[in-house]
Enzyme design. Sequence first.
Site, PDB file in Angstrom:
ATOM      1  N   ASP A  19       0.839  -1.197   0.000  1.00  0.00           N
ATOM      2  CA  ASP A  19       0.000   0.000   0.000  1.00  0.00           C
ATOM      3  C   ASP A  19       0.876   1.249   0.000  1.00  0.00           C
ATOM      4  O   ASP A  19       0.623   2.206  -0.730  1.00  0.00           O
ATOM      5  CB  ASP A  19      -0.915   0.025   1.231  1.00  0.00           C
ATOM      6  CG  ASP A  19      -1.894  -1.127   1.244  1.00  0.00           C
ATOM      7  OD1 ASP A  19      -2.445  -1.447   0.169  1.00  0.00           O
ATOM      8  OD2 ASP A  19      -2.107  -1.713   2.319  1.00  0.00           O
ATOM      9  N   ILE A  83       2.969 -15.227   3.871  1.00  0.00           N
ATOM     10  CA  ILE A  83       1.917 -15.623   2.935  1.00  0.00           C
ATOM     11  C   ILE A  83       1.996 -17.093   2.548  1.00  0.00           C
ATOM     12  O   ILE A  83       1.204 -17.561   1.752  1.00  0.00           O
ATOM     13  CB  ILE A  83       1.943 -14.765   1.648  1.00  0.00           C
ATOM     14  CG1 ILE A  83       3.307 -14.834   0.975  1.00  0.00           C
ATOM     15  CG2 ILE A  83       1.531 -13.343   1.955  1.00  0.00           C
ATOM     16  CD1 ILE A  83       3.356 -14.187  -0.402  1.00  0.00           C
ATOM     17  N   HIS A  84       2.970 -17.815   3.102  1.00  0.00           N
ATOM     18  CA  HIS A  84       3.132 -19.219   2.751  1.00  0.00           C
ATOM     19  C   HIS A  84       3.652 -19.988   3.962  1.00  0.00           C
ATOM     20  O   HIS A  84       4.482 -19.468   4.712  1.00  0.00           O
ATOM     21  CB  HIS A  84       4.116 -19.352   1.574  1.00  0.00           C
ATOM     22  CG  HIS A  84       4.078 -20.685   0.927  1.00  0.00           C
ATOM     23  ND1 HIS A  84       4.819 -21.745   1.388  1.00  0.00           N
ATOM     24  CD2 HIS A  84       3.381 -21.137  -0.145  1.00  0.00           C
ATOM     25  CE1 HIS A  84       4.591 -22.798   0.623  1.00  0.00           C
ATOM     26  NE2 HIS A  84       3.715 -22.460  -0.315  1.00  0.00           N
ATOM     27  N   ASP A 131      25.370   1.450  30.855  1.00  0.00           N
ATOM     28  CA  ASP A 131      24.536   2.298  31.696  1.00  0.00           C
ATOM     29  C   ASP A 131      23.087   1.829  31.567  1.00  0.00           C
ATOM     30  O   ASP A 131      22.814   0.782  30.979  1.00  0.00           O
ATOM     31  CB  ASP A 131      24.703   3.771  31.346  1.00  0.00           C
ATOM     32  CG  ASP A 131      24.386   4.079  29.897  1.00  0.00           C
ATOM     33  OD1 ASP A 131      23.930   3.175  29.168  1.00  0.00           O
ATOM     34  OD2 ASP A 131      24.589   5.231  29.487  1.00  0.00           O
TER      35      ASP A 131
END
Length: 149
Positions: A19, A83-84, A131
């Site tokens: 997008d 996606i897999h 620190d």
Amino acid sequence: SSGINAEWPLRPGVFGADDYVSDIQASRDIEAVVYARQKVVAYARAYNLQPIDRVHIEFRELEALRAESKSGFGMGFAGKQCIHPTQVPIIQESFRPTPEQVEYAQQLIRSFNDSQSKGKGAFTFRDKMIDRPTLLQAQNVVNMFSDLD
């Protein structure tokens, strides 16, 4: 916050890279989204969300997925879209601290506590000045590891 159950442990902020590059008329190359990826992490963490990195659409390129996942983990992403099914173990492995990182963090925390008990602030650990911000990073590693076990 509206629409989000405050008791639910996952509060994701997902980066929609496709997008984004479509909106800004850019290529999908990793270089084109570095700034946006960093900004997603910064904003998500500022609002106590878990930033989720972009999907790796070249689902058969598992070594590229591994490299991008490790890069995302190093940038502060909490996870990555997939996606897999073949992507899942690589992403899971990439988004957890290594045993060496956990051991280092645990030793650093012990050294910090010892230093604090002696009334010291900053101290040296393995030739590095340590620190409070470095301690917090180590605590994040230990907490992440304990959350995954």
